[in-house]
Structure formats: structure tokens, C-alpha cells
Scaffold this active site. Structure first.
Site, PDB file in Angstrom:
ATOM      1  CB  SER A  39      -0.946   0.004   1.208  1.00  0.00           C
ATOM      2  OG  SER A  39      -0.215  -0.069   2.423  1.00  0.00           O
ATOM      3  CG  HIS A  57      -4.155  -0.696  -1.991  1.00  0.00           C
ATOM      4  ND1 HIS A  57      -4.706   0.569  -2.106  1.00  0.00           N
ATOM      5  CD2 HIS A  57      -3.869  -0.861  -0.674  1.00  0.00           C
ATOM      6  CE1 HIS A  57      -4.725   1.145  -0.911  1.00  0.00           C
ATOM      7  NE2 HIS A  57      -4.221   0.297  -0.032  1.00  0.00           N
ATOM      8  CE  LYS A  79      -7.368   0.624   0.666  1.00  0.00           C
ATOM      9  NZ  LYS A  79      -8.095   0.468   1.917  1.00  0.00           N
TER      10      LYS A  79
END
Length: 647
Positions: free
Chosen positions: A433, A461, A492
Site C-alpha cells: 500500500s 489495493h 477502495k
């Protein structure tokens, strides 16, 4: 665990057995030996819950060669456990011949070494004899940078010396001792008699004195060493632990430091948005007292789904149909049909049998890892893994082996523990990250198979970013279904909130009953689940969003590489601009913000001290003009503060 010989005749508990039982409780709880008072109540005095007690008793039965039996219902102290074990030994006709373990390890040849061993023991829960001086703090002992900072911060006052600047890269207790030895008072260096030559009572007294000094020293002797100066060179690491009788003393010290950073416009975390978060956003700047529109490069809204009309409408409809929130945990009145549909859709996206949804991505790692790994297991975790992974490893109680951020290091540690007879779990981020690089999954899985380890990949991610359909790391490498567990967050790319774990159905079913952050927590509202299902629909229906994201990533990377910035090995929508020095990085971020670019300035604990950087997040919603403007802002800001750059 040490071997125990068992002799078949009746005996009652003796001092040796008592020491062995105390040793077992110390191993399972992390308490110092002096704190394990035989008559202390497990729950009210020691905070030892029924699960920990049951685990400890089960291991005692096994180690002492006792037949399995039902645990007594009212065993509330160590004294009662000793009485119970004595009865069990008498019933089974056995007396253990137990090896004695000295309170002070033989390698504590002087007072300085003994003091450091005591400090590390108190902060980590390790027994002193397990703290081998040359052992690697991370890979052998699982001691991370935060714990190391806590130990180092208290050593100067403990040893009665001036404040010490410890160099980075101290990788063992032996190196810490070597750094301190020239600085301590001469009387600390007088050799003590070898531990094996001391009477047991003297050994215990010497070790207890150091423990007492660590925990109960006078407040004035444990306050911060130096007053803040106008040019405060401290970092956030220096406030991890400041020994003091007042629990809030460190908060006051940090507040002084924090306010100065705010006045210099260097710390501006948590600024409130006053608009939707897209390629641009209106933000109220609490430092300058102004609101303005920024180019937004600090958002994880990678595919722009947070603002998609279909996603928003699904949430609105879900609220009207199912209400504002749930009224219970998933097992008791908190499961909605939309939760079950969301789990089905996520399992299908990942190509797995089943999925379990958690309240957050953090709780998914915390609950999953701690439910599956235990005292007899090993967890191998990358040094750069997200804090939720590291905390999950700590909570599990398994031995944590932190491998350096390369798979050669992982291979060496796996080989070192090839003979371990417990379970093994390798945990890794798919995309790291703060660095943006992607794990070498094919090699990691090959190593796991070779050494009989399970694999967990955190796709926080990666979901919506890697792979043709956005499935994540396994799809990126053509390895769907090749890892044991895939963890993700929905805050996200998927534009909601919550976390999930995908895997085999039998494992997911186990987690539903043994993962505390699922069992004992309310989950995401049904309306949020509705929005997440809609986000998956849009992502699958519009693959051009992923294509646009990657065009944007390559465009901005090209500009920044041409300008000479160090982007490390990033290969995702996260682009780090490495600087190193905390102060210069904060000034770099301030200069970029002044020019209208909002991005993350990352210092400790987000990264190690000396590894500070700006973190740029790219989305599919950025225009070419946005990307060009951002690149120019970074170049101009770098020139202003002295970060090396071309152009």
C-alpha cells in the site's frame, strides 16, 4: 516446548511442577513471571479468559503425558490449576521429571545485557532464555519496528544515561548492546557471576529487580530526556512509548510536537472534504482557514465507482427498503439477503467456493488470521505488509516471522523452520500500500508448496486494479484459485465499506464461528451491501474503466520517471515518490499542496523512519490535463524544497 519425561508412579505437585506450570502460563499470556501470582484470579486480576485457560490446560495435559479429560469448571487461579494437575497425575499414576529453566539466562553475563533482556522480555512476552542475543529481531523473533522503538525509547533513562540516538538498521539485541556499551556507567559493566553458578533465589531476585525498575521507577526519572527545540528533529516514532507514571504524559508530549508541525503547515492530515471525491475535490484547509479545490491524488476510488449514479441509487433504494442499519451481529438477527448475495458475488469474482463479509478490511485480516493460527503455528509476514496483517499476527499468538521485502529472505526463513511440526501461514499484500509494487505470487506459491505452508493474499489495493476483470492478484498472474485465502476491502475500488475473505467453503464456515471480529461485531448495513453489488455490476459491465486507469498510471509514471523521481518498483495505481528524510518529505508535501495538489505525505508509522515519501493514487477519472498538471506541480515543489529532480 521442552521435552518432559514421565515416570509411572503417584506423586503430588512439587516446586519443579509449579515452575513448569508457571512457565506454561507465561508462554501463553506474555506475563512476566513475577506477575503470575498463584492466588490471582484469572479473569479479574490477570485478564486471562476461558479460551486462553483451555488452551494452556490442553498443552499441559499433552506435555505431562496425561490422558485428555474435561477441564474443571471452577479453576480460577494458578494455585487451583496446580491442585488439579496434581490430582490428574495421581489419577494417571504419573510423576513428571521436569527440567528447570533459570530465571536469568546464561547469556546475561553482565548487568547491561540483563537489563536489555528484561526490557525486550517485558515488551514482547518472550521468556528471557528465548531472547538469543544474535537472533534477528524481525525474521527470528517477529519484533517489528514499533515494538523496537518502544524498547529503545525507555533504555536511556533505565540505564541512567543521556538521551541516545540509535542508528537505523539495528537487527539484533547484540547490536543494541554494542551501541550502548560505551555509554553506560562503569558500574553496570562489572561482570556478574554466571547464571548457572547463582542460587535460584538470587537469580530470580536479580531478574525481578530489573523488571521492577522497568515498571515502577520514579516518574521524574522516566520523563522525556530533552526539551523540544525550535528545529525539532524528532519523528512520530519518538512518541510510541515514553515511560512515565502518568498514562497520558506521552499524549501531552506528542501534542506539543504535533501543534508545532501544524503551525508550520507540515501536518495536515484529516482535512475535511466538502464535495464528492473525484479527480478534483473541494477541501477545507484547517491550517490556512481556507476552502479550495484541489487536484485529488489521495483517493483509493480507483475506478470512480463511488460517484456512479447506479451505485448511489442502489444505496438509496436499499435504505428505503431495509432501513438505516442492522440491529444485530450476523449470527443473531444481523444477516440480510443482500449480505448473502454480496458474498456470493464476491466469491464468483474471485473464483472461490465461498466468501465471508466483515465490518472492515482491517477486521477481516484481524479476525481471519487470529482465528486460524495459534500458539503452535508459525506466521511468515512480509516486513511491508499492512498494519492490519501485522496486528492479526500478534493477536493470533503464533510465532511471527517477519521476512525482508524479498522472497530470497522468505525462502531462507522457511528453510530455517522446515522441521516445525505446527501449521505455517505465509501472509502477503498483493499490492503493497505504501510502495505500489506487486508480490511475486508465482514464486511465493511455489515456496509455500515446497514447505507445506498455506498462503493468504491481501487484495486491498488489487481488487478492481489488477487482472483483466479486476479480480485481483491471482488473476493478474493467471493463478485464480491457486492461493488458500484472498482478503479484500470494499472501501477502495468497490466504493463502499467492509472487508471480506474468500476461500474454501469449509474454511469460511469455520471463520463464521471462530473469527471474533465477525461473530461479535455488527456488519455493514444492507444498503451498503446493495451499493457494493451495484459496483461489482458496473465494474464487470464496463472493463474500459480498468483500461483507462492503466493508461493514466502509465502516463503519470512516464512524466515522473522522466523528471528523475525515484518511484521504486511500483507497478500499480499507487505511485510512491521516495524522498527519505521526514522533514524534507513534509516540506515537499506542503509545497505540492500550496500549488493545488492533494496527495499523501507518508512518514512513520506508515513507513520506516528514513523511508518517507509522497504517495500518489491514480484513478480512471483523472484527465490527461490533470496528470500533466500534477507532474508539473511535483517538479516545481521538488525544486522549491531541494528534492533532486530534472527539468
Amino acid at each position: 516446548m521442552m521435552n518432559v519425561q514421565v515416570i509411572d508412579h503417584i506423586a503430588t505437585p512439587d516446586a519443579g511442577l509449579q515452575a513448569y506450570v508457571l512457565d506454561m502460563f507465561q508462554t501463553h499470556t506474555g506475563y512476566a513471571r513475577a506477575d503470575l501470582v498463584p492466588d490471582a484470579d484469572f479473569e479479574s486480576d490477570l485478564g486471562i479468559d476461558s479460551v486462553t485457560l483451555a488452551t494452556t490446560l490442553a498443552e499441559l495435559y499433552k506435555a505431562l503425558g496425561l490422558s485428555s479429560r474435561q477441564n474443571p469448571q471452577h479453576t480460577s487461579t494458578i494455585a487451583l490449576v496446580l491442585a488439579h494437575i496434581g490430582q490428574c497425575l495421581e489419577q494417571d499414576g504419573k510423576t513428571p521429571a521436569l527440567p528447570q529453566r533459570p530465571c536469568v539466562p546464561e547469556h546475561a553475563a553482565d548487568a547491561l545485557t540483563t537489563a536489555l533482556i528484561a526490557a525486550y522480555s517485558r515488551h514482547t512476552g518472550y521468556q528471557p532464555s528465548d531472547l538469543v542475543l544474535d537472533a534477528e529481531l524481525e525474521s527470528d523473533l517477529g519484533i517489528d519496528s514499533v515494538t523496537q522503538a518502544a524498547v529503545l525509547s525507555e533504555l536511556p533513562k533505565l540505564l541512567g544515561i543521556a538521551a541516545v540516538t540509535f542508528p537505523t538498521g539495528l537487527t539484533s539485541i547484540a547490536q543494541v548492546i554494542a551501541h550502548l556499551r560505551p555509554l553506560v556507567h562503569l558500574e553496570m559493566l562489572q561482570p556478574a557471576a554466571p547464571a548457572i553458578a547463582m542460587p535460584p533465589a538470587t537469580e530470580e531476585k536479580q531478574y525481578s529487580e530489573f523488571i521492577d525498575k522497568l515498571g515502577h521507577a520514579d516518574a521524574s526519572a522516566l520523563s522525556v530526556a530533552a526539551e523540544s527545540t525550535a528545529d525539532d528533529a524528532r519523528t512520530m516514532r519518538d512518541f510510541v512509548n515514553i515511560p512515565h507514571r502518568d498514562l497520558f504524559h506521552k499524549a501531552r508530549e506528542f501534542n506539543t510536537f504535533y501543534q508545532r508541525k501544524q503551525q508550520e503547515q507540515l501536518y495536515w492530515y484529516g482535512m475535511p472534504l466538502e464535495s464528492r471525491c473525484s479527480n478534483r475535490a473541494v477541501i477545507y484547509d484547517e491550517v490556512s482557514g481556507k476552502r479550495r479545490e484541489f487536484l485529488m491524488f489521495a483517493s483509493n476510488n480507483y475506478l470512480g465507482l463511488a460517484n456512479h449514479p447506479e451505485v448511489i441509487e442502489a444505496i438509496v433504494k436499499g435504505v428505503r427498503e431495509y432501513g438505516a442499519t442492522n440491529t444485530g451481529c450476523r449470527l443473531i438477527g444481523g444477516t440480510n439477503v443482500l449480505h448473502m448475495e454480496l458474498e456470493r458475488r464476491l466469491a464468483k469474482l474471485k473464483g472461490r467456493q465461498a466468501c465471508i463479509v466483515y465490518p472492515s478490511g482491517y477486521s477481516a485480516n484481524l479476525g481471519c488470521i487470529s482465528a486460524l493460527a495459534g500458539q503452535n503455528d508459525l506466521i511468515f509476514t512480509d516486513a511491508l505488509n499492512h498494519m492490519s496483517i501485522q496486528d492479526g499476527c500478534k493477536l493470533a499468538g503464533a510465532a511471527r516471522k517477519i521476512y525482508p521485502h524479498d522472497l530470497d529472505g522468505l525462502e531462507k526463513i522457511l528453510q530455517k523452520h522446515a522441521g516445525h511440526d505446527g501449521g505455517k501461514l505465509i501472509v502477503t499484500d498483493g499490492v503493497f500500500s505504501m510502495h505500489g509494487d506487486v508480490v511475486d505470487l508465482p514464486r511465493l506459491v511455489a515456496l509455500a508448496k515446497q514447505h507445506g505452508a498455506r498462503v493468504l493474499v491481501d487484495d486491498a489495493h488489487s481488487t478492481g486494479v489488477l487482472g483483466r476483470t479486476g479480480s485481483g492478484t491471482t488473476e493478474h498472474f493467471g493463478m485464480k484459485g491457486a492461493v488458500d485465502l484472498e482478503v479484500g476491502t470494499m472501501s477502495k475500488t468497490l466504493a463502499g465499506v467492509g472487508g471480506f475473505v474468500c476461500g474454501d467453503e469449509e474454511v469460511v464456515d469455520y471463520l463464521r464461528f471462530y473469527s471474533h471480529s465477525y461473530v461479535f461485531a455488527a456488519t455493514i448495513p444492507a444498503a451498503v451491501a446493495a451499493g457494493l453489488i451495484a459496483a461489482i455490476d458496473v465494474m464487470e459491465r464496463e472493463p474500459q474503466r480498468i483500461s483507462k486507469l492503466w493508461r493514466n498510471v502509465h502516463h503519470l509514471r512516464g512524466h515522473l520517471l522522466e523528471a528523475g523521481f525515484d518511484l521504486e518498483h511500483s507497478a500499480s495505481a499507487i505511485i510512491p515518490v521516495l524522498v527519505g528524510d521526514d522533514r524534507k518529505t513534509l516540506e515537499f508535501g506542503r509545497a505540492a499542496r500550496a500549488r493545488g495538489m492533494y496527495c499523501q505525505t507518508v512518514v512513520f508509522p506508515g513507513v520506516a523512519v528514513g523511508d518517507a515519501r509522497l504517495r500518489i493514487s491514480v484513478s480512471s477519472e483523472h484527465t490527461v490535463d490533470d496528470l500533466d498538471a500534477a507532474a508539473q506541480i511535483l517538479v516545481d515543489a521538488a525544486k522549491e524544497v531541494g528534492v533532486a529532480v530534472r527539468g
